[in-house]
Design an enzyme around this catalytic site. Structure first.
Site, PDB file in Angstrom:
ATOM      1  N   GLY A 229       7.564  70.023  49.281  1.00 67.32           N
ATOM      2  CA  GLY A 229       8.070  68.848  49.362  1.00 67.32           C
ATOM      3  C   GLY A 229       7.903  67.985  50.834  1.00 67.32           C
TER       4      GLY A 229
ATOM      5  CG  ASP B 196      20.826  68.445  45.691  1.00 71.84           C
ATOM      6  OD1 ASP B 196      21.211  67.442  45.744  1.00 71.84           O
ATOM      7  OD2 ASP B 196      20.839  69.103  44.587  1.00 71.84           O
TER       8      ASP B 196
ATOM      9  CE  LYS C 113      19.700  64.077  45.995  1.00 68.81           C
ATOM     10  NZ  LYS C 113      19.289  64.593  44.708  1.00 68.81           N
TER      11      LYS C 113
ATOM     12  CG  PHE D  52      15.785  63.794  40.621  1.00 69.57           C
ATOM     13  CD1 PHE D  52      15.995  65.043  40.987  1.00 69.57           C
ATOM     14  CD2 PHE D  52      14.293  63.363  40.255  1.00 69.57           C
ATOM     15  CE1 PHE D  52      15.090  65.826  41.133  1.00 69.57           C
ATOM     16  CE2 PHE D  52      13.536  64.082  40.236  1.00 69.57           C
ATOM     17  CZ  PHE D  52      13.772  65.444  40.676  1.00 69.57           C
TER      18      PHE D  52
HETATM   19  P1  IMP Z   1      19.215  72.540  47.477  1.00 68.53           P
HETATM   20  O1  IMP Z   1      19.038  74.187  47.660  1.00 68.53           O
HETATM   21  O2  IMP Z   1      20.224  72.237  46.382  1.00 68.53           O
HETATM   22  O3  IMP Z   1      19.794  71.804  48.692  1.00 68.53           O
HETATM   23  O4  IMP Z   1      17.920  71.834  46.919  1.00 68.53           O
HETATM   24  C1  IMP Z   1      16.917  71.636  47.792  1.00 68.53           C
HETATM   25  C2  IMP Z   1      15.696  71.335  46.877  1.00 68.53           C
HETATM   26  O5  IMP Z   1      15.814  71.060  45.549  1.00 68.53           O
HETATM   27  C3  IMP Z   1      14.868  70.333  47.551  1.00 68.53           C
HETATM   28  O6  IMP Z   1      13.996  71.085  48.613  1.00 68.53           O
HETATM   29  C4  IMP Z   1      13.952  69.827  46.428  1.00 68.53           C
HETATM   30  O7  IMP Z   1      12.726  70.767  46.085  1.00 68.53           O
HETATM   31  C5  IMP Z   1      14.773  70.031  45.306  1.00 68.53           C
HETATM   32  N1  IMP Z   1      15.627  68.566  45.100  1.00 68.53           N
HETATM   33  C6  IMP Z   1      16.945  68.316  45.264  1.00 68.53           C
HETATM   34  N2  IMP Z   1      17.206  67.010  45.211  1.00 68.53           N
HETATM   35  C7  IMP Z   1      16.087  66.416  44.660  1.00 68.53           C
HETATM   36  C8  IMP Z   1      15.586  65.159  44.351  1.00 68.53           C
HETATM   37  O8  IMP Z   1      16.334  64.293  44.259  1.00 68.53           O
HETATM   38  N3  IMP Z   1      14.192  64.821  44.034  1.00 68.53           N
HETATM   39  C9  IMP Z   1      13.275  66.001  44.162  1.00 68.53           C
HETATM   40  N4  IMP Z   1      13.776  67.234  44.552  1.00 68.53           N
HETATM   41  C10 IMP Z   1      14.863  67.332  44.597  1.00 68.53           C
HETATM   42 MG    MG Z   2      11.591  71.298  48.421  1.00 67.03          MG
END
Ligand code: IMP
Ligand code: MG
Length: 177
Positions: A48, A106, A134, A155
């Site tokens: 991403g 996130d 976020k 999202f």
């Molecule tokens: P975390 O480990 O919960 O912080 O999530 C991080 C990963 O979840 C990111 O690197 C994204 O791949 C995915 N992710 C979280 N929120 C979104 C979103 O709103 N759109 C697309 N991918 C997301």
């Molecule tokens: Mg990612």
């Protein structure tokens, strides 16, 4: 208003490329002020982050190195995947300044795991940069040093971010309707 359909979902325009670009320029300045003398290694987390990283490093007017990693998540007996390994990191980390480059933070699970893996490899200084953050979803304590934009707990897709593989090539960011 231009709606985008990806798989079974519909997304609407949220943040324009122009606004993103201004914010990327701002954090590039902050990173320059902090790190220009450290010869930092930028560790870009695929997939991403590729567009954000490309636009960010073009705005850094000092010597730096850039590398790309993937995180291997081991699916155990539990339903949640766990990051267990960094794939593709061939550079020596010990005693270096490294900057983790993420598309979005996130819950913080991903970036926290990477942070601790880099710490084990004895990085001298670990900084974190993300395109999107976020705050209401974030559950961890590690500092997120450079944030382009904070968003609500929605999202989003575009500018590298995907919904089940689609949407990465959109030049603006869109939010789920
Ligand atoms: P975390 O480990 O919960 O912080 O999530 C991080 C990963 O979840 C990111 O690197 C994204 O791949 C995915 N992710 C979280 N929120 C979104 C979103 O709103 N759109 C697309 N991918 C997301
Ligand atoms: Mg990612």
């Amino acid at each position: 208003m231009e709606l985008i359909h990806l798989h079974d979902k519909t997304f609407k325009p949220y943040i324009t490329e122009q606004v993103i670009d201004e914010r990327v320029a701002q954090i590039a300045q902050n990173i320059s002020a902090d790190l220009k003398k450290t010869l930092p290694l930028f560790i870009v987390v695929l997939n991403g982050s590729f567009i954000f990283a490309a636009n960010l490093v073009k705005k850094l007017p000092f010597p730096c190195e850039i590398t790309f990693v993937k995180l291997a998540s081991y699916q155990g007996t539990q339903s949640t995947g766990q990051v267990t390994e960094i794939i593709g990191l061939t550079e020596a980390i010990e005693n270096r300044t490294v900057v983790i480059v993420e598309d979005i933070v996130d819950t913080g699970t991903t970036i926290e795991k990477l942070y601790h893996l880099l710490k084990q490899k004895k990085a001298k200084q670990i900084k974190t940069a993300t395109l999107l953050f976020k705050p209401t979803a974030y559950k961890k304590d590690i500092p997120i040093d450079y944030i382009c934009m904070e968003i609500a707990n929605d999202f989003v897709v575009g500018y590298g971010l995907d919904y089940d593989g689609l949407g990465r090539n959109l030049k603006d960011i869109y939010v789920l309707t």
